[in-house]
Design a protein around this motif. Structure first.
Motif, PDB file in Angstrom:
ATOM      1  N   PHE A 309       2.758  10.527  17.316  1.00  0.00           N
ATOM      2  CA  PHE A 309       1.272  10.888  16.680  1.00  0.00           C
ATOM      3  C   PHE A 309       1.038  12.533  17.012  1.00  0.00           C
ATOM      4  O   PHE A 309       1.642  12.939  17.538  1.00  0.00           O
ATOM      5  CB  PHE A 309       0.256  10.230  17.836  1.00  0.00           C
ATOM      6  CG  PHE A 309      -0.015   8.948  17.851  1.00  0.00           C
ATOM      7  CD1 PHE A 309      -1.179   8.425  16.858  1.00  0.00           C
ATOM      8  CD2 PHE A 309       0.547   7.698  18.268  1.00  0.00           C
ATOM      9  CE1 PHE A 309      -1.755   7.458  16.756  1.00  0.00           C
ATOM     10  CE2 PHE A 309       0.314   6.685  18.177  1.00  0.00           C
ATOM     11  CZ  PHE A 309      -0.903   6.195  17.252  1.00  0.00           C
ATOM     12  N   GLN A 313      -4.899  12.872  16.897  1.00  0.00           N
ATOM     13  CA  GLN A 313      -4.861  11.544  16.890  1.00  0.00           C
ATOM     14  C   GLN A 313      -4.687  10.599  18.033  1.00  0.00           C
ATOM     15  O   GLN A 313      -5.353   9.554  18.472  1.00  0.00           O
ATOM     16  CB  GLN A 313      -3.616  11.406  15.745  1.00  0.00           C
ATOM     17  CG  GLN A 313      -3.906  11.584  14.372  1.00  0.00           C
ATOM     18  CD  GLN A 313      -2.633  11.564  13.400  1.00  0.00           C
ATOM     19  OE1 GLN A 313      -1.427  11.406  14.042  1.00  0.00           O
ATOM     20  NE2 GLN A 313      -2.670  11.537  12.337  1.00  0.00           N
ATOM     21  N   ARG A 316      -8.047  10.785  20.026  1.00  0.00           N
ATOM     22  CA  ARG A 316      -8.922   9.768  19.161  1.00  0.00           C
ATOM     23  C   ARG A 316      -8.521   8.509  19.419  1.00  0.00           C
ATOM     24  O   ARG A 316      -9.513   7.476  19.656  1.00  0.00           O
ATOM     25  CB  ARG A 316      -9.170  10.209  17.647  1.00  0.00           C
ATOM     26  CG  ARG A 316     -10.474   9.866  17.079  1.00  0.00           C
ATOM     27  CD  ARG A 316     -10.528  10.079  15.477  1.00  0.00           C
ATOM     28  NE  ARG A 316      -9.970  11.413  15.269  1.00  0.00           N
ATOM     29  CZ  ARG A 316      -9.153  11.599  14.106  1.00  0.00           C
ATOM     30  NH1 ARG A 316      -8.662  10.360  13.390  1.00  0.00           N
ATOM     31  NH2 ARG A 316      -8.728  12.876  13.966  1.00  0.00           N
ATOM     32  N   PHE A 317      -7.348   8.073  19.170  1.00  0.00           N
ATOM     33  CA  PHE A 317      -6.850   6.756  19.512  1.00  0.00           C
ATOM     34  C   PHE A 317      -7.297   6.134  20.815  1.00  0.00           C
ATOM     35  O   PHE A 317      -7.672   4.923  20.945  1.00  0.00           O
ATOM     36  CB  PHE A 317      -5.518   6.676  18.962  1.00  0.00           C
ATOM     37  CG  PHE A 317      -4.910   5.300  19.072  1.00  0.00           C
ATOM     38  CD1 PHE A 317      -5.366   4.228  18.326  1.00  0.00           C
ATOM     39  CD2 PHE A 317      -4.016   4.678  19.731  1.00  0.00           C
ATOM     40  CE1 PHE A 317      -5.136   2.911  18.166  1.00  0.00           C
ATOM     41  CE2 PHE A 317      -3.549   3.424  20.160  1.00  0.00           C
ATOM     42  CZ  PHE A 317      -3.943   2.663  19.352  1.00  0.00           C
TER      43      PHE A 317
END
Lengths: 344, 166
Positions: A309, A313, A316-317
């Motif tokens: 990642f 990201q 956010r994930f």
């Protein structure tokens, strides 16, 4: 508190410790073999038959490497970092039920170090103090890349800890107990939690990857941006401790997944076999080991399949992807639980 | 008998590490000594048969709050020794404040009586089941109110930390 009890617990602690270390040792070999398989090559096969002595060779190499300490490092904390990481990695094995009870000479011996009534919370506590080793090590090396790596590792662990706790809370809600032994014994036969908690299981699995700093969440040691992450300045056996504790964490995380979602030492048709209690316990322990090895393989499978990642990201994930799912899962489970249990 | 030795050991470690929080020169060492103090306090809770409180103490203080402290200290890079200002006024003010706390302590200890709370092994209130029942039945309103307080504090922090786009 008689002497057999203390002796038994001591022996059991030594066995569990040895088991974790040996499994972690061979997990390093298995990782390279699996990587070889996925990349269509042979993997290490020079030391011993099928490369079985490779972990020993690696260990000897790490022991005899030159010990190097940065000039401006904080000496005490520099040594404390890897020690803490190793300690915390081994701590959570204390509450995992490795099997049912063994009856020897009319006495019942539990195959678990401590059946505390707060087992689940104990694992939360151990996970939450796992950050210290990495942060202290990264800071004490007095290197910007190491500090970046440790800050990344710590913020990643804290972020994913929340979703992980939420998914375990759902298990606690359905089983009504905080004791891991109780949670396992409620999954007798095939009543595994994974069938009633599929979303919780997926969330937990992903968080377990992030907590172990494993790919696709291995940003703390992302070689392409940081030179090596929080252990950039480490060498010799101190580096060995950091690398090794990752494999112990993987083993313990797999054990937790098997315990919480896949019935622990329970296996189908365990009552229909007609074997004595002790045999069922021994087979149960072997079945638990098989489940653990499968999940260790899943960890490696994902590592050699998925790309890494990016840092934004990842965050956010964690916060916007996993957290809502964990919350929805918890609320829906609570709703249905009240509906069925109380009959509203 | 063993619990007596454990009590004295934990108390000694707690006092020494609490002193070291103040005495150590580097801020990061202070943070780590404070974490050690929290661990010894958790040990005291276990001796009082309050396992739930002990574990929650570790999760909240050692696992969350102190990590945040560590973060802040590391990112601000406060590792230069003797950075704190020590002017004459500062010394004067701290002497007065410390003396007043000392007076309050003497006043409290004067009226202090040794009370025995009975054998902690027999009190089951610290176990998670009993604590949960009391928290969610008798004290449900204060419990929910305090959680709303925490939530509002969190939302407030996010609002303050947010960059103004206009």
């Amino acid at each position: 508190m008689n002497i057999d009890f203390i002796l038994y617990k001591l022996l059991f602690a030594v066995i569990i410790l040895m088991l974790s270390l040996v499994v972690a040792m061979y997990a390093t070999l298995a990782e390279r073999k699996v990587a070889g398989f996925f990349q269509d090559r042979l993997g290490p096969n020079r030391a011993g038959i099928f490369g079985l002595l490779q972990p020993v060779a690696d260990g000897v190499k790490l022991f005899f490497k030159e010990e190097f300490m940065p000039a401006k490092a904080d000496k005490v904390l520099y040594i404390l970092g890897p020690c803490l990481t190793m300690l915390v990695a081994l701590l959570s094995s204390a509450v995992i039920p490795w099997g049912d009870t063994l009856i020897i000479g009319g006495k019942e011996f539990a195959l678990q170090m401590a059946d505390v009534n707060i087992g689940v919370l104990y694992t939360f506590a151990v996970v939450s103090i796992g950050v210290y080793g990495v942060m202290i090590g990264g800071w004490a090396s007095n290197n910007k890349y190491a500090l970046m790596g440790s800050v990344r590792a710590a913020s990643q662990m804290i972020s994913y800890e929340l979703a992980m706790s939420m998914s375990i809370v759902t298990i606690v809600m359905t089983s009504g107990s905080l004791s891991l032994n109780e949670i396992v014994s409620q999954q007798h036969g095939m009543n595994w939690n994974v069938f009633t908690q599929p979303i919780g299981f997926v969330v937990f699995l992903i968080c377990a990857f992030a907590e172990c700093n494993r790919s696709p969440f291995d940003l703390p040691e992302c070689e392409t941006e940081l030179i090596g992450g929080y252990h950039t300045e480490y060498s010799s056996m101190k580096l060995g401790f950091y690398l090794f504790s990752e494999y112990i964490n993987m083993f313990i995380a797999s054990a937790m997944i098997s315990t919480l979602y896949f019935g622990g030492y329970n296996f189908p048709f365990m009552n229909e076999l007609g074997l004595s209690h002790n045999w069922i316990s021994i087979i149960g322990t072997l079945v638990l080991m098989a489940k653990i090895f499968f999940f260790v393989f899943v960890f490696m499978w994902v590592r050699w399949t998925l790309p890494r990642f990016r840092y934004d990201q990842l965050m956010r994930f964690g916060w916007k992807g996993l957290m809502p799912w964990a919350f929805i899962n918890m609320i829906v489970t609570g709703f249905f639980y009240m509906l069925i249990k109380r009959g509203f | 008998m063993l619990s007596h030795y454990l009590f004295f050991f934990l108390s000694a470690v707690a006092l020494i590490s609490a002193m070291m929080v103040l005495l150590s020169k580097k801020p990061i060492h202070s943070v780590l000594y404070l974490t050690l103090t929290f661990f010894t306090l958790a040990g005291h809770y276990i001796l009082l048969n309050a396992q739930f409180l002990a574990v929650v103490h570790i999760i909240v203080y050692a696992g969350a709050i102190m990590v945040l402290f560590l973060f802040t200290v590391m990112l601000l890079n406060l590792n230069i020794e003797g950075e704190f200002p020590k002017s004459t006024l500062m010394k004067f003010v701290s002497a007065i404040a410390g003396g007043m706390i000392f007076l309050v302590l003497i006043g409290t200890l004067k009226s202090f009586e040794v009370t025995t709370i009975g054998n902690p092994e027999l009190t089951q209130i610290g176990l998670v089941k009993n604590l949960g029942k009391i928290l969610y039945s008798d004290y449900i309103l204060p419990f929910e109110l305090s959680s709303i307080l925490f939530l509002s504090a969190m939302v407030g922090a996010v609002m303050l930390g947010k960059k103004d786009k206009n």
